[in-house]
Design a protein around this motif. Structure first.
Motif, PDB file in Angstrom:
ATOM      1  N   PHE A   6       0.838  -1.211   0.000  1.00 22.05           N
ATOM      2  CA  PHE A   6       0.000   0.000   0.000  1.00 22.05           C
ATOM      3  C   PHE A   6       0.870   1.257   0.000  1.00 22.05           C
ATOM      4  O   PHE A   6       0.536   2.254  -0.626  1.00 22.05           O
ATOM      5  CB  PHE A   6      -0.979  -0.038   1.179  1.00 22.05           C
ATOM      6  N   ILE A   9       2.100   1.763  -3.556  1.00 22.40           N
ATOM      7  CA  ILE A   9       1.084   2.363  -4.434  1.00 22.40           C
ATOM      8  C   ILE A   9       0.969   3.865  -4.133  1.00 22.40           C
ATOM      9  O   ILE A   9       1.014   4.700  -5.036  1.00 22.40           O
ATOM     10  CB  ILE A   9      -0.285   1.654  -4.250  1.00 22.40           C
ATOM     11  N   PHE A  13       3.103   5.013  -7.194  1.00 26.68           N
ATOM     12  CA  PHE A  13       2.286   4.821  -8.398  1.00 26.68           C
ATOM     13  C   PHE A  13       1.032   5.690  -8.477  1.00 26.68           C
ATOM     14  O   PHE A  13       0.417   5.786  -9.530  1.00 26.68           O
ATOM     15  CB  PHE A  13       1.913   3.342  -8.542  1.00 26.68           C
ATOM     16  N   ILE A  27      -7.042   4.651  -9.432  1.00 28.62           N
ATOM     17  CA  ILE A  27      -6.435   3.793  -8.405  1.00 28.62           C
ATOM     18  C   ILE A  27      -7.169   3.960  -7.077  1.00 28.62           C
ATOM     19  O   ILE A  27      -7.511   5.075  -6.686  1.00 28.62           O
ATOM     20  CB  ILE A  27      -4.950   4.171  -8.219  1.00 28.62           C
ATOM     21  N   GLY A  28      -7.419   2.858  -6.375  1.00 28.52           N
ATOM     22  CA  GLY A  28      -7.970   2.954  -5.026  1.00 28.52           C
ATOM     23  C   GLY A  28      -9.242   2.174  -4.818  1.00 28.52           C
ATOM     24  O   GLY A  28      -9.597   1.860  -3.687  1.00 28.52           O
ATOM     25  N   ASP A  29      -9.948   1.844  -5.863  1.00 31.68           N
ATOM     26  CA  ASP A  29     -11.164   1.037  -5.673  1.00 31.68           C
ATOM     27  C   ASP A  29     -10.889  -0.373  -6.185  1.00 31.68           C
ATOM     28  O   ASP A  29      -9.763  -0.697  -6.574  1.00 31.68           O
ATOM     29  CB  ASP A  29     -12.344   1.691  -6.408  1.00 31.68           C
ATOM     30  N   ASP A  30     -11.913  -1.213  -6.195  1.00 33.17           N
ATOM     31  CA  ASP A  30     -11.697  -2.598  -6.631  1.00 33.17           C
ATOM     32  C   ASP A  30     -11.501  -2.702  -8.135  1.00 33.17           C
ATOM     33  O   ASP A  30     -10.960  -3.688  -8.633  1.00 33.17           O
ATOM     34  CB  ASP A  30     -12.866  -3.473  -6.192  1.00 33.17           C
ATOM     35  N   LEU A  88      -1.088  -1.854 -14.203  1.00 28.73           N
ATOM     36  CA  LEU A  88       0.278  -2.339 -14.038  1.00 28.73           C
ATOM     37  C   LEU A  88       0.319  -3.472 -13.014  1.00 28.73           C
ATOM     38  O   LEU A  88       0.035  -3.254 -11.842  1.00 28.73           O
ATOM     39  CB  LEU A  88       1.149  -1.161 -13.550  1.00 28.73           C
ATOM     40  N   LEU A  90       2.730  -5.891 -11.090  1.00 28.82           N
ATOM     41  CA  LEU A  90       4.156  -6.023 -10.786  1.00 28.82           C
ATOM     42  C   LEU A  90       4.379  -7.240  -9.916  1.00 28.82           C
ATOM     43  O   LEU A  90       3.723  -7.398  -8.879  1.00 28.82           O
ATOM     44  CB  LEU A  90       4.612  -4.805  -9.976  1.00 28.82           C
ATOM     45  N   LEU A 118      -2.343   5.949 -15.438  1.00 26.85           N
ATOM     46  CA  LEU A 118      -2.311   4.665 -14.722  1.00 26.85           C
ATOM     47  C   LEU A 118      -3.553   4.596 -13.832  1.00 26.85           C
ATOM     48  O   LEU A 118      -3.738   5.448 -12.958  1.00 26.85           O
ATOM     49  CB  LEU A 118      -1.032   4.573 -13.881  1.00 26.85           C
ATOM     50  N   GLY A 120      -4.811   1.535 -12.296  1.00 30.82           N
ATOM     51  CA  GLY A 120      -4.929   0.410 -11.379  1.00 30.82           C
ATOM     52  C   GLY A 120      -3.798  -0.564 -11.573  1.00 30.82           C
ATOM     53  O   GLY A 120      -2.888  -0.323 -12.372  1.00 30.82           O
ATOM     54  N   GLY A 121      -3.836  -1.650 -10.807  1.00 30.07           N
ATOM     55  CA  GLY A 121      -2.775  -2.633 -10.945  1.00 30.07           C
ATOM     56  C   GLY A 121      -2.789  -3.640  -9.827  1.00 30.07           C
ATOM     57  O   GLY A 121      -3.813  -3.841  -9.166  1.00 30.07           O
ATOM     58  N   ASP A 122      -1.641  -4.242  -9.624  1.00 25.73           N
ATOM     59  CA  ASP A 122      -1.529  -5.324  -8.658  1.00 25.73           C
ATOM     60  C   ASP A 122      -0.053  -5.477  -8.308  1.00 25.73           C
ATOM     61  O   ASP A 122       0.806  -5.263  -9.167  1.00 25.73           O
ATOM     62  CB  ASP A 122      -2.060  -6.607  -9.337  1.00 25.73           C
ATOM     63  N   ILE A 123       0.232  -5.815  -7.057  1.00 28.45           N
ATOM     64  CA  ILE A 123       1.627  -6.048  -6.678  1.00 28.45           C
ATOM     65  C   ILE A 123       1.712  -7.390  -5.953  1.00 28.45           C
ATOM     66  O   ILE A 123       0.960  -7.637  -5.010  1.00 28.45           O
ATOM     67  CB  ILE A 123       2.157  -4.924  -5.765  1.00 28.45           C
TER      68      ILE A 123
HETATM   69  P1  ADP Z   1      -7.730  -5.603  -4.505  1.00 28.26           P
HETATM   70  O1  ADP Z   1      -7.210  -6.396  -3.332  1.00 28.26           O
HETATM   71  O2  ADP Z   1      -9.144  -5.172  -4.341  1.00 28.26           O
HETATM   72  O3  ADP Z   1      -7.474  -6.275  -5.807  1.00 28.26           O
HETATM   73  P2  ADP Z   1      -5.388  -4.065  -4.152  1.00 28.26           P
HETATM   74  O4  ADP Z   1      -5.285  -3.965  -2.679  1.00 28.26           O
HETATM   75  O5  ADP Z   1      -4.558  -5.077  -4.869  1.00 28.26           O
HETATM   76  O6  ADP Z   1      -6.906  -4.246  -4.534  1.00 28.26           O
HETATM   77  O7  ADP Z   1      -5.087  -2.647  -4.796  1.00 28.26           O
HETATM   78  C1  ADP Z   1      -5.640  -1.478  -4.246  1.00 28.26           C
HETATM   79  C2  ADP Z   1      -5.766  -0.446  -5.345  1.00 28.26           C
HETATM   80  O8  ADP Z   1      -4.467  -0.097  -5.822  1.00 28.26           O
HETATM   81  C3  ADP Z   1      -6.546  -0.941  -6.553  1.00 28.26           C
HETATM   82  O9  ADP Z   1      -7.286   0.142  -7.073  1.00 28.26           O
HETATM   83  C4  ADP Z   1      -5.467  -1.333  -7.517  1.00 28.26           C
HETATM   84  O10 ADP Z   1      -5.914  -1.213  -8.863  1.00 28.26           O
HETATM   85  C5  ADP Z   1      -4.364  -0.336  -7.199  1.00 28.26           C
HETATM   86  N1  ADP Z   1      -3.022  -0.888  -7.491  1.00 28.26           N
HETATM   87  C6  ADP Z   1      -2.444  -1.987  -6.975  1.00 28.26           C
HETATM   88  N2  ADP Z   1      -1.206  -2.172  -7.459  1.00 28.26           N
HETATM   89  C7  ADP Z   1      -0.978  -1.153  -8.321  1.00 28.26           C
HETATM   90  C8  ADP Z   1       0.098  -0.770  -9.162  1.00 28.26           C
HETATM   91  N3  ADP Z   1       1.226  -1.483  -9.251  1.00 28.26           N
HETATM   92  N4  ADP Z   1      -0.056   0.323  -9.923  1.00 28.26           N
HETATM   93  C9  ADP Z   1      -1.177   1.035  -9.876  1.00 28.26           C
HETATM   94  N5  ADP Z   1      -2.229   0.753  -9.104  1.00 28.26           N
HETATM   95  C10 ADP Z   1      -2.144  -0.325  -8.337  1.00 28.26           C
END
Ligand code: ADP
Ligand code: MG
Length: 323
Positions: A6, A9, A13, A27-30, A88, A90, A118, A120-123
């Motif tokens: 978190f 992000i 990002f 970025i920030g919602d589901d 994105l 990662l 950008l 949204g995404g996932d890490i």
């Molecule tokens: P969820 O668990 O609901 O999938 P996350 O906790 O993974 O959500 O992500 C929280 C928010 O941050 C989401 O809006 C997601 O799209 C964004 N996010 C996560 N990783 C990244 C990233 N690498 N770049 C941009 N946004 C990101």
């Protein structure tokens, strides 16, 4: 300081790159909520870059960030779409702050230049890989697809194929040269410049387009197969970087035709288009060369300087080799 995902992000990002009323939720919602303008179509493409396969392990974080967006922008260029939004994904071996900042600087440098937000995404934790999904918009019916080539169409490429391949071969030490790696080739490998402006300018002009990621022979082959056409290509008309001319004939053409990573465009236009395309090339400040024409039938005939056909490999880079 140790970061969790978190923090990453928030700190790295969550940047507003462009004013965009069509991003309802970023970025920030589901999920992100995006508005596709009326009478436009959504173009979506995704690409994954894996450490050691899509970039050498020694690649700087900035260049990895840059390239992960560049290769996706190149797909938008090939469809004649205007790039708008990216997500994105990662997969990171650790949370190294300076690596992340370098990566983000490269990524956002291109995002800013091309007006991409950008959203949204996932890490996740694991071996380094980067997945980018890009979304663009294109007026309904104006996208350039692979299946539009007609026999007789002229075939063009932007730039000089084989430059990124030459840099890679030199970088991997498979070839030694006192003069080192030409700067412009290294630039092509690490920071390919996506031909987005050319793609958009080719709406309603080109009959089909593809970006060259796996080598000219393979990608032109995809274009022709999708269109049910063959082609003849004049090898002499393909512009070559001077560094490639130092290789023997076979190696030179392997770099030009069968190795990837150029991210130039290959496209086709109805006959007698030279003047139109040469004007466009000048206006865009983008080198464009006619290299041959489409034919009825299948396969590519490669022609040497005397006009005779010569044998060239048609394959390109493949992740899964048929056994
Ligand atoms: P969820 O668990 O609901 O999938 P996350 O906790 O993974 O959500 O992500 C929280 C928010 O941050 C989401 O809006 C997601 O799209 C964004 N996010 C996560 N990783 C990244 C990233 N690498 N770049 C941009 N946004 C990101
Ligand atoms: Mg969720």
């Amino acid at each position: 300081m140790s970061w969790n995902e978190f923090d990453i992000i928030e700190q790295v990002f969550k940047r507003n790159m462009v004013e965009d009323d069509d991003v309802i939720t970023g970025i920030g919602d589901d999920a992100a909520l995006l508005r596709v303008p009326a009478n436009e179509q959504l173009a979506v493409s995704t690409d994954t870059l894996v450490n050691g396969i899509h970039f050498p392990e020694s690649t700087a974080a900035y260049d990895i960030g840059y390239k992960s967006l560049a290769v996706n922008l190149s797909d938008m260029a090939a469809m004649a779409a205007s790039p708008r939004w990216v997500t994105l994904g990662l997969c990171l071996p650790n949370h190294d702050e300076s690596w992340l900042r370098g990566f983000a600087d490269g990524f956002f440098r291109l995002a800013t230049e091309f007006g991409v937000q950008l959203v949204g995404g996932d890490i996740t934790h694991g071996p380094l890989s980067i997945n980018v999904t890009i979304m663009g918009t294109v007026p309904a019916g104006a996208a350039l697809k692979r299946d539009g080539v007609k026999p007789g169409d002229q075939i063009y490429i932007t730039g000089k194929p084989g430059m990124a391949a030459l840099a890679l071969t030199l970088l991997q030490g498979e070839l030694q040269r006192d003069t080192g790696i030409p700067d412009d080739c290294l630039q092509r490998l690490n920071r390919p410049y996506p031909r987005v402006a050319a793609g958009i300018a080719l709406r309603n002009i080109a009959s089909a387009a593809i970006d060259i990621s796996d080598g000219l022979a393979a990608d032109l082959g995809h274009l022709l197969t999708a269109s049910g056409c063959g082609a003849e290509i004049n090898l002499e008309d393909i512009p070559l970087h001077e560094g490639l001319l130092l290789l023997n004939d076979e190696e030179c053409w392997r770099h030009v035709l069968n190795m990837g990573d150029d991210y130039e465009l290959c496209f086709t236009v109805a006959p007698d288009s030279e003047q139109l395309i040469s004007n466009l090339s000048e206006k865009l400040d983008c080198p464009i060369s006619p290299i041959g024409r489409a034919l009825a039938g299948t396969g590519i005939i490669w022609r040497g300087s005397d006009g005779d056909s010569v044998t060239r490999q048609s394959s390109g880079y493949q992740h899964f080799q048929a056994k």
